[in-house]
Design a protein around this motif. Structure first.
Motif, PDB file in Angstrom:
ATOM      1  N   LEU A  95       0.651  -1.300   0.012  1.00 52.88           N
ATOM      2  CA  LEU A  95      -0.043   0.055   0.057  1.00 52.88           C
ATOM      3  C   LEU A  95       0.738   1.177   0.091  1.00 52.88           C
ATOM      4  O   LEU A  95       0.637   2.308  -0.753  1.00 52.88           O
ATOM      5  N   ARG A  96       2.155   1.218   0.792  1.00 54.37           N
ATOM      6  CA  ARG A  96       2.978   2.332   0.842  1.00 54.37           C
ATOM      7  C   ARG A  96       3.657   2.695  -0.390  1.00 54.37           C
ATOM      8  O   ARG A  96       3.667   3.724  -0.781  1.00 54.37           O
ATOM      9  N   ALA A 126       2.027   8.061  -5.512  1.00 55.50           N
ATOM     10  CA  ALA A 126       0.930   9.007  -5.689  1.00 55.50           C
ATOM     11  C   ALA A 126       1.348  10.461  -5.315  1.00 55.50           C
ATOM     12  O   ALA A 126       0.946  11.321  -5.721  1.00 55.50           O
ATOM     13  N   ASN A 127       2.180  10.445  -4.172  1.00 53.96           N
ATOM     14  CA  ASN A 127       2.405  11.921  -3.686  1.00 53.96           C
ATOM     15  C   ASN A 127       4.030  12.143  -3.745  1.00 53.96           C
ATOM     16  O   ASN A 127       4.175  13.576  -3.564  1.00 53.96           O
ATOM     17  N   ASP A 128       4.767  11.508  -4.467  1.00 52.82           N
ATOM     18  CA  ASP A 128       6.341  11.809  -4.363  1.00 52.82           C
ATOM     19  C   ASP A 128       6.320  12.733  -5.788  1.00 52.82           C
ATOM     20  O   ASP A 128       5.855  12.497  -6.805  1.00 52.82           O
ATOM     21  N   THR A 147      -5.524   9.391  -6.971  1.00 54.98           N
ATOM     22  CA  THR A 147      -4.593  10.421  -6.571  1.00 54.98           C
ATOM     23  C   THR A 147      -3.471  10.778  -7.071  1.00 54.98           C
ATOM     24  O   THR A 147      -3.064  11.830  -7.350  1.00 54.98           O
ATOM     25  N   ALA A 148      -2.863   9.743  -7.689  1.00 56.40           N
ATOM     26  CA  ALA A 148      -1.546   9.973  -8.678  1.00 56.40           C
ATOM     27  C   ALA A 148      -2.025  10.837  -9.873  1.00 56.40           C
ATOM     28  O   ALA A 148      -1.418  11.528 -10.227  1.00 56.40           O
ATOM     29  N   VAL A 179       6.795   2.104 -11.635  1.00 55.73           N
ATOM     30  CA  VAL A 179       6.904   3.673 -11.111  1.00 55.73           C
ATOM     31  C   VAL A 179       8.067   4.073 -11.839  1.00 55.73           C
ATOM     32  O   VAL A 179       9.342   3.690 -11.668  1.00 55.73           O
ATOM     33  N   LYS A 180       7.887   5.105 -12.591  1.00 55.99           N
ATOM     34  CA  LYS A 180       9.151   6.101 -13.039  1.00 55.99           C
ATOM     35  C   LYS A 180       9.153   7.335 -12.158  1.00 55.99           C
ATOM     36  O   LYS A 180       8.381   8.061 -12.137  1.00 55.99           O
TER      37      LYS A 180
END
Length: 646
Positions: free
Chosen positions: A329-330, A336-338, A363-364, A416-417
């Motif tokens: 989940l993390r 989403a928030n980085d 959210t991302a 994830v990129k």
């Protein structure tokens, strides 16, 4: 060499369900858990009737039906000869097949008038019933009545277990009584039909074909076609009518005629149906349930650190449900928030009904990331849930990809990129099970979080291929590290088995240990047979269907097969090849079924990190030598309690 032989896939699956049923008869399992195994068995069997039985009926195969009848008799004996006496020893009386005791008649009648009666819709069983449609897997009672003038009548009464609880408790000074909803209705039928004499009441259930026959229609995407077909899924032809065994033939065939069930299998089952509802049986308390196993933390992230920075330092392996799902989940929450993350790609096969992962993807997208989600709408019985989430994600700005009608994307992957100075770095997730935080609580699976560029460059190729929507093998793509069905997966596994054959024939050490949900594909089985005949020791852990026959002289005497059934559902797929002591380990989404090999996009991945590879090999050894899942939990708990260099 001896010609290969193969077991019947349906009988093999039924043997798995019988193994589930034997846990309900296991005195070492807590009482409520034994009742839950009865529920799991019943739920499995219902799906078998909805999906496989139509094919068997069409072929005229009766072997499966005979096996089911024998298992159903065993099921009844477990309840009446084992579980009910155990409950009575604790002053709990489960009124299974018995009239409502007079001592609780008044509160039962009060419950009927106060709650149950509002949900009942009696329908007369006569020529006019042709307008009535008996719903799939819903419960009914066939009620026989006699008027004061001597006329006979029959009604079909719904049992509303989908709207109100199936079980009810009533307490007296010294005993607790547990009743089925249908017995409460039966007790009060004279109140439902005043002025009539109730001559009998018999429980029924109809199972209908649940296959979705999808056809490509020019100008329509698969979501539109699927949504239309879902509206009629439960309107399929009836494959089974379950009825109480003491119901008269006259009454039975009046129902068959009135409801147009002439093509259905007529099966005299037990008194009660839809026993998957036993999962809600009202038996609480620690002695009746498994002792809790709080999941252990697989990775500890320092307060001012990030999970992504930990992944960049070292691969992380999470073994759920023994270890907590929180890092997964993390992973998506950080993506989403980085502010440095530019893109997120993911495949979704079965997601939770209230998915935190999908919420993170939304959210991302709202945070300006380029988010692509490959949503498999054809995940059986999860189609509606996946369609709901696809629409919701699309509204949030997520780019949604669907597979075509003839192909499923079953891979469990994410990419994830992230900007890292002047360059772009990738972080990836590869798993054996679905990205589903709910099933991660009781499915044993393995999730690899990695920054390995060798794996992730190929993962990016695959996502680009899926986004293009071709779904046929592309000769311009080359995968050397990932094994992907329809590209290189089958060939790679055949070559890995052949390498062990070559080692054995050269007098070198060899061996294969494989853990799967199902084993059916004949070319791979034939290769395992060939390895056995060459002297390779092969150990298989196969939860469900196994069409390979072990221990056959001259064919498979070097092959052993075990099945693990316990508090958790064994779901991970692991492939270990001895390779002269330089063991290689692969994990992934692919079973060795025809559908996985030929009709799906599957991904299996190597475990390159030596520490993680040894850990997986240790878990495999423990599972093969000691099938108690508690041993695995205690081992992982001990490992994470040790001082860590990180």
């Amino acid at each position: 060499m001896k010609d290969p032989i193969f077991a019947n896939r349906d009988l093999s699956w039924l043997s798995f369900n019988l193994r589930v049923l034997t846990e309900a008869a296991n005195d070492e399992v807590p009482l409520m858990e034994r009742i839950r195994f009865l529920a799991i068995y019943s739920s499995n069997l219902d799906e078998f009737y909805r999906v496989r039985m139509p094919l068997l009926m069409a072929s005229g195969d009766t072997a499966a039906r005979k096996e089911i009848e024998a298992q159903q008799e065993f099921y009844g004996r477990i309840i009446t000869k084992q579980l009910i006496p155990l409950l009575e020893n604790q002053r709990i009386r489960w009124c299974y097949g018995q009239p409502v005791p007079p001592v609780i008649s008044a509160p039962v009648t009060e419950l009927f008038f106060g709650t149950v009666m509002a949900y009942l819709n009696p329908v007369p069983v006569d020529d006019g019933i042709s307008k009535f449609f008996a719903e799939n897997n819903k419960l009914y009672q066939m009620v026989l009545l006699e008027s004061k003038q001597g006329g006979e009548f029959a009604f079909l009464v719904n049992v509303p277990s989908d709207k109100i609880p199936r079980f009810y408790k009533f307490r007296t000074s010294d005993t607790e009584y547990i009743l089925f909803l249908e017995d409460i209705i039966k007790h009060c039928l004279d109140r439902l039909f005043p002025g009539y004499l109730v001559k009998g009441a018999y429980n029924l259930k109809i199972t209908r074909d649940a296959q979705l026959d999808l056809e490509e229609i020019p100008g329509e995407d698969i979501a539109t076609v699927l949504e239309r077909r879902l509206e009629t899924r439960d309107l399929g032809f009836a494959t089974r009518l379950l009825y109480e065994p003491d119901m008269s033939l006259r009454s039975l065939y009046s129902v068959v005629y009135a409801l147009k069930l002439g093509e259905a299998s007529l099966i005299a089952g037990g008194r009660y149906h839809n026993l998957r509802d036993l999962s809600s049986f009202p038996l609480e308390g620690a002695p009746h349930q498994y002792q809790p196993w709080p999941p252990v933390q697989a990775i500890s992230v320092k307060e001012r650190d990030t999970l992504f920075s930990c992944i960049k330092e070292k691969d992380i392996l999470i073994n759920v449900p023994y270890e907590t799902y929180e890092p997964v989940l993390r992973f998506f929450n950080e993506a989403a928030n980085d502010p440095e993350v530019t893109a997120v790609y993911v495949t979704l096969y079965r997601v939770a009904s209230n998915s935190q992962i999908v919420t993170a993807l939304e959210t991302a997208a709202r945070n300006g990331k380029d988010v692509w989600a490959m949503v498999e709408l054809k995940a059986r019985f999860d189609e509606a849930n996946n369609l709901k989430w696809a629409k919701k994600m699309k509204a949030a700005g997520v780019k949604i990809i669907y597979s075509n009608i003839h192909l499923k994307v079953h891979a469990k992957i994410a990419l994830v990129k992230r900007k890292s100075g002047a360059s772009v770095q990738s972080l990836g997730l590869l798993a054996t099970g679905n990205l589903n935080e709910n099933t991660a609580r009781f499915y044993t699976d393995h999730i690899l979080l990695t920054a390995n560029s060798l794996l992730l460059s190929e993962l990016e190729q695959l996502f680009n291929f899926l986004a293009a929507g071709k779904y046929t093998a592309d000769d311009t793509l080359s995968f050397r590290h990932l094994l992907i069905s329809r590209f290189n997966l089958q060939e790679a596994f055949l070559n890995l088995i052949q390498r062990e054959i070559n080692h054995a024939m050269s007098g070198k050490s060899s061996g294969i240990t494989i853990k799967l949900n199902n084993l059916e594909e004949q070319s791979l089985i034939a290769k395992l047979y060939a390895a056995s005949q060459a002297g390779v020791r092969i150990r298989l852990i196969v939860r469900g269907i196994c069409c390979l026959l072990p221990g056959v002289a001259g064919l498979s005497e070097n092959i052993t097969v075990i099945r693990i059934v316990g508090r958790y559902l064994e779901h991970g797929r692991i492939f270990a090849f001895h390779n002269c002591g330089k063991e290689e380990v692969w994990m992934g989404s692919a079973d060795w079924m025809n559908r996985n090999i030929y009709n799906r996009i599957e991904v299996c991945f190597p475990v390159y990190d030596n520490q993680l590879r040894l850990a997986i090999l240790q878990l495999l050894e423990m599972q093969y030598d000691n099938t108690a899942q508690e041993a695995i939990y205690q081992y992982l708990k001990q490992q994470h309690a040790l001082p860590s260099a990180t």
